[in-house]
Design a protein around this motif. Structure first.
Motif, PDB file in Angstrom:
ATOM      1  N   PRO A 189       8.009   4.259  -5.349  1.00  0.00           N
ATOM      2  CA  PRO A 189       8.265   4.605  -3.949  1.00  0.00           C
ATOM      3  C   PRO A 189       7.057   4.357  -3.054  1.00  0.00           C
ATOM      4  CG  PRO A 189       7.741   6.581  -5.176  1.00  0.00           C
ATOM      5  CD  PRO A 189       7.735   5.455  -6.171  1.00  0.00           C
ATOM      6  N   ARG A 190       7.345   3.948  -1.835  1.00  0.00           N
ATOM      7  CA  ARG A 190       6.318   3.921  -0.786  1.00  0.00           C
ATOM      8  C   ARG A 190       6.383   5.275  -0.092  1.00  0.00           C
ATOM      9  NH1 ARG A 190       6.228  -0.144   4.485  1.00  0.00           N
ATOM     10  NH2 ARG A 190       5.294   1.330   5.956  1.00  0.00           N
ATOM     11  N   ILE A 191       5.258   5.954  -0.012  1.00  0.00           N
ATOM     12  CA  ILE A 191       5.217   7.290   0.581  1.00  0.00           C
ATOM     13  C   ILE A 191       4.361   7.259   1.844  1.00  0.00           C
ATOM     14  CG2 ILE A 191       4.508   9.685   0.212  1.00  0.00           C
ATOM     15  CD1 ILE A 191       5.118   9.249  -2.769  1.00  0.00           C
ATOM     16  N   GLU A 192       4.905   7.869   2.902  1.00  0.00           N
ATOM     17  CA  GLU A 192       4.187   7.935   4.174  1.00  0.00           C
ATOM     18  C   GLU A 192       4.173   9.367   4.673  1.00  0.00           C
ATOM     19  OE1 GLU A 192       4.770   4.663   7.062  1.00  0.00           O
ATOM     20  OE2 GLU A 192       6.477   4.100   5.811  1.00  0.00           O
ATOM     21  N   LEU A 193       3.307   9.609   5.646  1.00  0.00           N
ATOM     22  CA  LEU A 193       3.276  10.899   6.339  1.00  0.00           C
ATOM     23  C   LEU A 193       4.077  10.743   7.621  1.00  0.00           C
ATOM     24  CD1 LEU A 193       1.652  13.583   5.620  1.00  0.00           C
ATOM     25  CD2 LEU A 193       1.144  11.566   4.248  1.00  0.00           C
ATOM     26  N   ILE A 194       5.206  11.424   7.686  1.00  0.00           N
ATOM     27  CA  ILE A 194       6.044  11.403   8.880  1.00  0.00           C
ATOM     28  C   ILE A 194       6.012  12.789   9.497  1.00  0.00           C
ATOM     29  CG2 ILE A 194       8.322  10.905   9.836  1.00  0.00           C
ATOM     30  CD1 ILE A 194       7.024   8.479   8.495  1.00  0.00           C
ATOM     31  N   GLU A 195       5.387  12.890  10.675  1.00  0.00           N
ATOM     32  CA  GLU A 195       5.219  14.175  11.357  1.00  0.00           C
ATOM     33  C   GLU A 195       4.632  15.228  10.412  1.00  0.00           C
ATOM     34  OE1 GLU A 195       8.959  15.153  13.139  1.00  0.00           O
ATOM     35  OE2 GLU A 195       8.786  13.591  14.655  1.00  0.00           O
ATOM     36  N   GLY A 196       3.704  14.783   9.602  1.00  0.00           N
ATOM     37  CA  GLY A 196       2.992  15.693   8.711  1.00  0.00           C
ATOM     38  C   GLY A 196       3.623  15.900   7.354  1.00  0.00           C
ATOM     39  N   ASN A 197       4.833  15.363   7.149  1.00  0.00           N
ATOM     40  CA  ASN A 197       5.535  15.538   5.877  1.00  0.00           C
ATOM     41  C   ASN A 197       5.438  14.285   5.021  1.00  0.00           C
ATOM     42  OD1 ASN A 197       6.879  18.222   6.292  1.00  0.00           O
ATOM     43  ND2 ASN A 197       7.764  17.134   8.036  1.00  0.00           N
ATOM     44  N   LEU A 198       5.272  14.488   3.709  1.00  0.00           N
ATOM     45  CA  LEU A 198       5.272  13.363   2.776  1.00  0.00           C
ATOM     46  C   LEU A 198       6.706  12.902   2.564  1.00  0.00           C
ATOM     47  CD1 LEU A 198       2.744  14.949   0.315  1.00  0.00           C
ATOM     48  CD2 LEU A 198       2.386  12.730   1.392  1.00  0.00           C
ATOM     49  N   VAL A 199       6.978  11.634   2.908  1.00  0.00           N
ATOM     50  CA  VAL A 199       8.342  11.112   2.857  1.00  0.00           C
ATOM     51  C   VAL A 199       8.349   9.756   2.153  1.00  0.00           C
ATOM     52  CG1 VAL A 199      10.331  10.374   4.235  1.00  0.00           C
ATOM     53  CG2 VAL A 199       8.908  12.277   5.028  1.00  0.00           C
ATOM     54  N   SER A 200       9.304   9.563   1.251  1.00  0.00           N
ATOM     55  CA  SER A 200       9.486   8.260   0.624  1.00  0.00           C
ATOM     56  C   SER A 200      10.309   7.396   1.567  1.00  0.00           C
ATOM     57  CB  SER A 200      10.219   8.407  -0.716  1.00  0.00           C
ATOM     58  OG  SER A 200      10.447   7.132  -1.292  1.00  0.00           O
ATOM     59  N   THR A 201       9.718   6.306   2.050  1.00  0.00           N
ATOM     60  CA  THR A 201      10.370   5.482   3.075  1.00  0.00           C
ATOM     61  C   THR A 201      10.910   4.164   2.543  1.00  0.00           C
ATOM     62  OG1 THR A 201       8.214   4.543   3.675  1.00  0.00           O
ATOM     63  CG2 THR A 201       8.971   6.470   4.921  1.00  0.00           C
ATOM     64  N   LYS A 202      10.503   3.786   1.341  1.00  0.00           N
ATOM     65  CA  LYS A 202      10.954   2.509   0.793  1.00  0.00           C
ATOM     66  C   LYS A 202      10.699   2.498  -0.702  1.00  0.00           C
ATOM     67  CE  LYS A 202      10.792  -2.411   1.974  1.00  0.00           C
ATOM     68  NZ  LYS A 202      10.275  -3.422   2.939  1.00  0.00           N
ATOM     69  N   LYS A 203      11.356   1.584  -1.409  1.00  0.00           N
ATOM     70  CA  LYS A 203      11.100   1.430  -2.835  1.00  0.00           C
ATOM     71  C   LYS A 203      10.734  -0.017  -3.123  1.00  0.00           C
ATOM     72  CE  LYS A 203      14.149   5.189  -4.308  1.00  0.00           C
ATOM     73  NZ  LYS A 203      15.384   5.554  -5.046  1.00  0.00           N
ATOM     74  N   TYR A 204       9.745  -0.184  -3.989  1.00  0.00           N
ATOM     75  CA  TYR A 204       9.304  -1.514  -4.393  1.00  0.00           C
ATOM     76  C   TYR A 204       9.570  -1.704  -5.880  1.00  0.00           C
ATOM     77  CZ  TYR A 204       6.681  -1.646   0.023  1.00  0.00           C
ATOM     78  OH  TYR A 204       6.324  -1.626   1.353  1.00  0.00           O
ATOM     79  N   ARG A 205       9.908  -2.927  -6.232  1.00  0.00           N
ATOM     80  CA  ARG A 205      10.158  -3.232  -7.639  1.00  0.00           C
ATOM     81  C   ARG A 205       9.152  -4.270  -8.113  1.00  0.00           C
ATOM     82  NH1 ARG A 205      16.045  -5.214  -9.387  1.00  0.00           N
ATOM     83  NH2 ARG A 205      16.472  -3.065  -8.744  1.00  0.00           N
ATOM     84  N   GLY A 206       8.656  -4.084  -9.341  1.00  0.00           N
ATOM     85  CA  GLY A 206       7.759  -5.064  -9.922  1.00  0.00           C
ATOM     86  C   GLY A 206       6.464  -4.455 -10.410  1.00  0.00           C
ATOM     87  N   LYS A 207       5.491  -5.327 -10.616  1.00  0.00           N
ATOM     88  CA  LYS A 207       4.173  -4.888 -11.077  1.00  0.00           C
ATOM     89  C   LYS A 207       3.305  -4.524  -9.880  1.00  0.00           C
ATOM     90  CE  LYS A 207       4.301  -7.718 -15.278  1.00  0.00           C
ATOM     91  NZ  LYS A 207       3.633  -8.800 -16.049  1.00  0.00           N
ATOM     92  N   MET A 208       2.237  -3.802 -10.155  1.00  0.00           N
ATOM     93  CA  MET A 208       1.415  -3.261  -9.077  1.00  0.00           C
ATOM     94  C   MET A 208       0.752  -4.351  -8.244  1.00  0.00           C
ATOM     95  SD  MET A 208       1.033  -0.247  -7.927  1.00  0.00           S
ATOM     96  CE  MET A 208       0.053   0.621  -6.728  1.00  0.00           C
ATOM     97  N   ASP A 209       0.440  -5.487  -8.834  1.00  0.00           N
ATOM     98  CA  ASP A 209      -0.197  -6.534  -8.038  1.00  0.00           C
ATOM     99  C   ASP A 209       0.750  -7.050  -6.956  1.00  0.00           C
ATOM    100  OD1 ASP A 209       1.479  -7.719  -9.903  1.00  0.00           O
ATOM    101  OD2 ASP A 209       0.070  -9.297 -10.480  1.00  0.00           O
ATOM    102  N   GLY A 210       2.020  -7.247  -7.340  1.00  0.00           N
ATOM    103  CA  GLY A 210       3.001  -7.694  -6.355  1.00  0.00           C
ATOM    104  C   GLY A 210       3.359  -6.597  -5.365  1.00  0.00           C
ATOM    105  N   ILE A 211       3.461  -5.361  -5.861  1.00  0.00           N
ATOM    106  CA  ILE A 211       3.807  -4.233  -4.993  1.00  0.00           C
ATOM    107  C   ILE A 211       2.734  -4.006  -3.939  1.00  0.00           C
ATOM    108  CG2 ILE A 211       4.016  -1.711  -4.958  1.00  0.00           C
ATOM    109  CD1 ILE A 211       5.513  -1.912  -7.621  1.00  0.00           C
ATOM    110  N   SER A 212       1.480  -4.119  -4.328  1.00  0.00           N
ATOM    111  CA  SER A 212       0.390  -3.886  -3.373  1.00  0.00           C
ATOM    112  C   SER A 212       0.422  -4.920  -2.250  1.00  0.00           C
ATOM    113  CB  SER A 212      -0.966  -3.904  -4.091  1.00  0.00           C
ATOM    114  OG  SER A 212      -1.173  -5.132  -4.752  1.00  0.00           O
ATOM    115  N   GLU A 213       0.746  -6.166  -2.577  1.00  0.00           N
ATOM    116  CA  GLU A 213       0.842  -7.197  -1.537  1.00  0.00           C
ATOM    117  C   GLU A 213       2.007  -6.918  -0.601  1.00  0.00           C
ATOM    118  OE1 GLU A 213       0.462 -11.291  -2.363  1.00  0.00           O
ATOM    119  OE2 GLU A 213      -1.030 -11.046  -3.955  1.00  0.00           O
ATOM    120  N   LYS A 214       3.140  -6.504  -1.170  1.00  0.00           N
ATOM    121  CA  LYS A 214       4.300  -6.173  -0.338  1.00  0.00           C
ATOM    122  C   LYS A 214       3.983  -5.004   0.596  1.00  0.00           C
ATOM    123  CE  LYS A 214       7.653  -7.626  -3.870  1.00  0.00           C
ATOM    124  NZ  LYS A 214       8.628  -7.126  -4.878  1.00  0.00           N
TER     125      LYS A 214
END
Length: 283
Positions: A189-214
């Motif tokens: 999961p991609r996690i962001e702070l939305i109005e102070g709350n930790l929220v999962s806003t998207k999901k990435y699939r694959g290895k960390m090298d590809g995920i970090s670029e995305k």
């Protein structure tokens, strides 16, 4: 002219070199492990990972309590007589720490409290904005400084991908079913702070090298981040080649300054090893 002292919590992961250089005071939060209470910053992060490997449990974390805040603020005032404290705190939506700071300061004068509604790099971005503002305008009125810092709070953008779903599951942040599905499909999961709350806003699939670029591409496409400064976050275990690639992408995107920040014990307890994140301020 009275001196203004900036302070924050260890959950900002403010690098020590920046804290020391700019005299930002940092109060520790807590990590509880093996029945012992450790101050964040006094515990090697690798001890947390070793503890998980041994027990399949993650440590618990607790906020700075009101008594500790009172001692913290009192010490600052003793070290810097007649100073004004501007405290920029960890999001009140994910911790009682900010409320405890309010309680501690009720009978103290000349303390301004700002809820950053952010954590780790997002909190550091706000603190360093305050540092820069204060250094450019050393005679600024405290109320004006606070107003400008508060105005930047909604513009601080943090996005990160935890290194380990196992840590999220062990901490009760994902269900077993979601964990199994994510592990099998290599989804994070991609996690962001939305109005102070930790929220999962998207999901990435694959290895960390590809995920970090995305993550980097999506983040820069979504937010118009000030090219003067970018903060890149990592938890111990992130491949050095990924860090090199992120440096390249940041340079290609036109960032003048890039600061790498290591997640401390407080944040690593929840993110696990090998996590990656990005933080900056929108223009």
């Amino acid at each position: 002219m009275r001196r203004m002292i900036l302070s924050t919590e260890s959950g900002a992961d403010l690098p020590k070199d920046l804290a020391d250089k700019h005299n930002v005071q940092v109060v520790p939060m807590h990590v509880i492990m093996d029945g012992q209470d450790f101050l964040d910053g006094s515990l090697p992060v690798t001890d947390i990972y070793d503890y998980y490997e041994r027990t399949k449990k993650i440590p618990s974390t607790t906020s700075t309590n009101s008594h500790e805040y009172h001692e913290f603020f009192t010490k600052i005032k003793k070290d810097y007589p007649d100073c004004i404290i501007i405290h920029i705190g960890y999001t009140s939506k994910a911790s009682s720490s900010f409320q405890n700071a309010i309680i501690a300061s009720e009978e103290m004068d000349d303390i301004f409290l700002i809820d950053a509604l952010n954590v780790t790099g997002g909190l550091t971005a706000i603190v360093m904005y305050a540092v820069t503002l204060l250094e450019k305008e050393p005679t600024i009125a405290p109320a004006s400084l606070v107003e400008k810092i508060e105005s930047i709070v909604p513009k601080s953008r943090l996005a990160f991908v935890p290194g380990s779903l196992e840590f999220l599951r062990a901490g009760g942040r994902v269900s077993n079913l979601a964990y199994l599905g994510g592990a099998l499909l290599k989804i994070k999961p991609r996690i962001e702070l939305i109005e102070g709350n930790l929220v999962s806003t998207k999901k990435y699939r694959g290895k960390m090298d590809g995920i970090s670029e995305k993550l980097m591409r999506d983040y820069l496409n979504q937010y118009n981040i000030d090219r003067e400064q970018l903060y890149l976050l990592y938890s111990i275990g992130l491949d050095e080649r990924i860090k090199q690639r992120m440096d390249e992408m940041a340079k290609e995107a036109g960032f003048k300054n890039v600061k790498w920040m290591q997640a401390g014990a407080m944040i690593s307890t929840h993110a696990g090893p090998g996590g990656f994140g990005i933080a900056g301020l929108e223009v």
